[in-house]
Motif scaffolding. Structure first.
Motif, mmCIF file in Angstrom:
data_model
loop_
_atom_site.group_PDB
_atom_site.id
_atom_site.type_symbol
_atom_site.label_atom_id
_atom_site.label_comp_id
_atom_site.label_asym_id
_atom_site.label_seq_id
_atom_site.Cartn_x
_atom_site.Cartn_y
_atom_site.Cartn_z
ATOM 1 N N VAL A 76 3.262 -13.271 -17.742
ATOM 2 C CA VAL A 76 4.611 -12.735 -17.988
ATOM 3 C C VAL A 76 5.638 -13.739 -17.482
ATOM 4 O O VAL A 76 6.615 -14.048 -18.168
ATOM 5 N N CYS B 277 5.029 -8.776 -22.077
ATOM 6 C CA CYS B 277 4.807 -7.696 -21.121
ATOM 7 C C CYS B 277 3.318 -7.592 -20.832
ATOM 8 O O CYS B 277 2.489 -8.116 -21.582
ATOM 9 N N CYS C 4 7.365 -6.384 -17.088
ATOM 10 C CA CYS C 4 8.038 -7.337 -17.966
ATOM 11 C C CYS C 4 9.128 -8.066 -17.186
ATOM 12 O O CYS C 4 9.390 -7.744 -16.034
ATOM 13 N N SER D 120 9.955 -2.747 -25.908
ATOM 14 C CA SER D 120 9.386 -2.135 -24.695
ATOM 15 C C SER D 120 9.365 -0.627 -24.812
ATOM 16 O O SER D 120 8.368 0.020 -24.464
#
Length: 195
Positions: free
Chosen positions: A135, A142, A172, A182
């Motif tokens: 990440v 993510c 994330c 997301s």
């Protein structure tokens, strides 16, 4: 018409700090330091001539003025986002590369994330890994883990799970937790593992 408005940076700092009631969490979301958020909020308060927060030893509280200001500022940011996406839809259409740890993989449908039309719109690929550094280096957007941490400067969204580890960690970069990609992933994970 000339608009007499505070700077956009001060408004972003206020909105994030007010949502989280924390300069530190707001700083993580916006990718700056807590001191920078505090300074931006002080600058906003000075330009408005009102205190928006009560600063307490263990956190923040909104003042009456802050409580009145927050819904309108949040709506303004939502309106700006919608207006931007209406004329430039690709700005929020980048698909994510997702990392998922082996333990979480066993809790999800075998064809996850391809099982969902919504996720296919938001997820480019999915690799099996538990490496949080992917990440930080942008190798994945993510990472979904069965607990873990600490995550330091990264943003964590906890998803309660009815089996396995008891909760999943969606990790994330700051500022990405609230984007469409997301949210689609988090919503689907919640449906799959909710207690």
């Amino acid at each position: 018409m000339t608009y007499r408005l505070p700077s956009l940076n001060t408004l972003r700092a206020f909105e994030a700090a007010a949502r989280h009631l924390s300069f530190t969490t707001a700083a993580s979301e916006l990718g700056v330091t807590a001191g920078a958020i505090s300074q931006q909020v002080k600058k906003l308060e000075a330009s408005l001539g009102v205190a928006l927060f009560r600063r307490l030893p263990h956190g923040l509280l909104l003042t009456e003025e802050g409580e009145a200001y927050l819904p309108a500022i949040s709506k303004a940011f939502d309106d700006l986002t919608e207006a931007t996406e209406a004329i430039a839809p690709r700005i929020n259409s980048r698909k994510f590369s997702v990392g998922i740890c082996p333990k979480v993989r066993t809790m999800l449908p075998g064809n996850w994330p391809q099982h969902s039309e919504d996720l296919r719109r938001h997820v480019r690929d999915c690799i099996e890994t538990s490496d949080i550094e992917l990440v930080r280096t942008n190798a994945v957007d993510c990472l979904i883990r069965a607990r873990g941490g600490p995550y330091g400067d990264l943003t964590l969204v906890v998803i309660p799970a009815s089996s396995g580890p008891g909760e999943l960690h969606f990790v994330c970069k700051p500022g990405l937790a609230n984007c469409a990609q997301s949210q689609a992933i988090i919503d689907d994970l919640t449906r799959q593992v909710a207690p």
